[in-house]
Motif scaffolding. Structure first.
Motif, PDB file in Angstrom:
ATOM      1  N   ALA A 152     -24.899  22.812 -15.801  1.00  0.00           N
ATOM      2  CA  ALA A 152     -24.287  21.781 -15.297  1.00  0.00           C
ATOM      3  C   ALA A 152     -25.232  20.972 -14.312  1.00  0.00           C
ATOM      4  N   TYR A 153     -25.072  19.647 -14.322  1.00  0.00           N
ATOM      5  CA  TYR A 153     -26.227  18.720 -13.474  1.00  0.00           C
ATOM      6  C   TYR A 153     -25.209  17.811 -12.811  1.00  0.00           C
ATOM      7  N   VAL A 154     -26.137  17.038 -11.517  1.00  0.00           N
ATOM      8  CA  VAL A 154     -25.283  16.026 -10.782  1.00  0.00           C
ATOM      9  C   VAL A 154     -26.004  14.625 -11.162  1.00  0.00           C
ATOM     10  N   ARG A 155     -25.463  13.743 -11.275  1.00  0.00           N
ATOM     11  CA  ARG A 155     -26.001  12.347 -11.446  1.00  0.00           C
ATOM     12  C   ARG A 155     -26.025  11.834 -10.013  1.00  0.00           C
ATOM     13  N   VAL A 156     -27.193  11.437  -9.310  1.00  0.00           N
ATOM     14  CA  VAL A 156     -27.315  10.747  -8.021  1.00  0.00           C
ATOM     15  C   VAL A 156     -27.746   9.504  -8.434  1.00  0.00           C
ATOM     16  N   GLY A 157     -27.077   8.412  -8.824  1.00  0.00           N
ATOM     17  CA  GLY A 157     -27.690   7.024  -8.958  1.00  0.00           C
ATOM     18  C   GLY A 157     -28.032   7.404 -10.560  1.00  0.00           C
ATOM     19  N   ARG A 172     -33.418  17.464 -21.003  1.00  0.00           N
ATOM     20  CA  ARG A 172     -33.229  16.486 -21.470  1.00  0.00           C
ATOM     21  C   ARG A 172     -32.440  16.601 -22.715  1.00  0.00           C
ATOM     22  N   THR A 173     -32.951  17.298 -23.525  1.00  0.00           N
ATOM     23  CA  THR A 173     -32.314  17.541 -24.891  1.00  0.00           C
ATOM     24  C   THR A 173     -31.047  18.366 -24.705  1.00  0.00           C
ATOM     25  N   TRP A 174     -31.159  19.441 -23.838  1.00  0.00           N
ATOM     26  CA  TRP A 174     -29.973  20.247 -23.607  1.00  0.00           C
ATOM     27  C   TRP A 174     -29.014  19.303 -23.066  1.00  0.00           C
ATOM     28  N   ARG A 175     -28.959  18.405 -22.038  1.00  0.00           N
ATOM     29  CA  ARG A 175     -28.009  17.446 -21.420  1.00  0.00           C
ATOM     30  C   ARG A 175     -27.547  16.816 -22.576  1.00  0.00           C
ATOM     31  N   THR A 231     -34.560  19.470  -8.502  1.00  0.00           N
ATOM     32  CA  THR A 231     -35.053  18.385  -9.279  1.00  0.00           C
ATOM     33  C   THR A 231     -35.090  18.808 -10.693  1.00  0.00           C
ATOM     34  N   GLU A 232     -35.190  18.005 -11.782  1.00  0.00           N
ATOM     35  CA  GLU A 232     -35.320  18.447 -12.992  1.00  0.00           C
ATOM     36  C   GLU A 232     -36.747  19.154 -13.405  1.00  0.00           C
ATOM     37  N   ALA A 233     -37.927  18.744 -12.484  1.00  0.00           N
ATOM     38  CA  ALA A 233     -39.329  19.256 -12.711  1.00  0.00           C
ATOM     39  C   ALA A 233     -39.125  20.383 -12.201  1.00  0.00           C
ATOM     40  N   GLU A 234     -38.497  20.797 -10.875  1.00  0.00           N
ATOM     41  CA  GLU A 234     -38.394  22.162 -10.260  1.00  0.00           C
ATOM     42  C   GLU A 234     -37.749  23.027 -11.240  1.00  0.00           C
TER      43      GLU A 234
END
Length: 70
Positions: free
Chosen positions: A41-46, A31-34, A14-17
């Motif tokens: 790289a990140y995955v959007r799940v919903g 969030r700023t980096w995104r 998760t983002e917190a982890e």
């Protein structure tokens, strides 16, 4: 790093982890980096954002700097 971040058997975090793993004070920097397309790289799940351990490790490797010998 602490054992809780051993990626054996874990695909996503998760983002917190991730903020905790990177020892960031909060998740706002992620969030700023995104938004600036600068972070791992990140995955959007919903509506949720998740990070793959392998992507985070790769992102960190790309930022590893070795001091030059004089």
């Amino acid at each position: 790093m602490p054992d809780q971040y051993d990626d054996a058997g874990r695909e996503l975090m998760t983002e917190a982890e991730l903020a905790d793993y990177l020892q960031l004070e909060n998740q706002a920097l992620l969030r700023t980096w995104r938004s600036q397309k600068r972070g791992p790289a990140y995955v959007r799940v919903g509506r949720l954002i998740r990070y793959r351990w392998a992507d985070v490790q790769e992102w960190l490797e790309c930022r590893t700097e070795t001091p030059e010998k004089s």
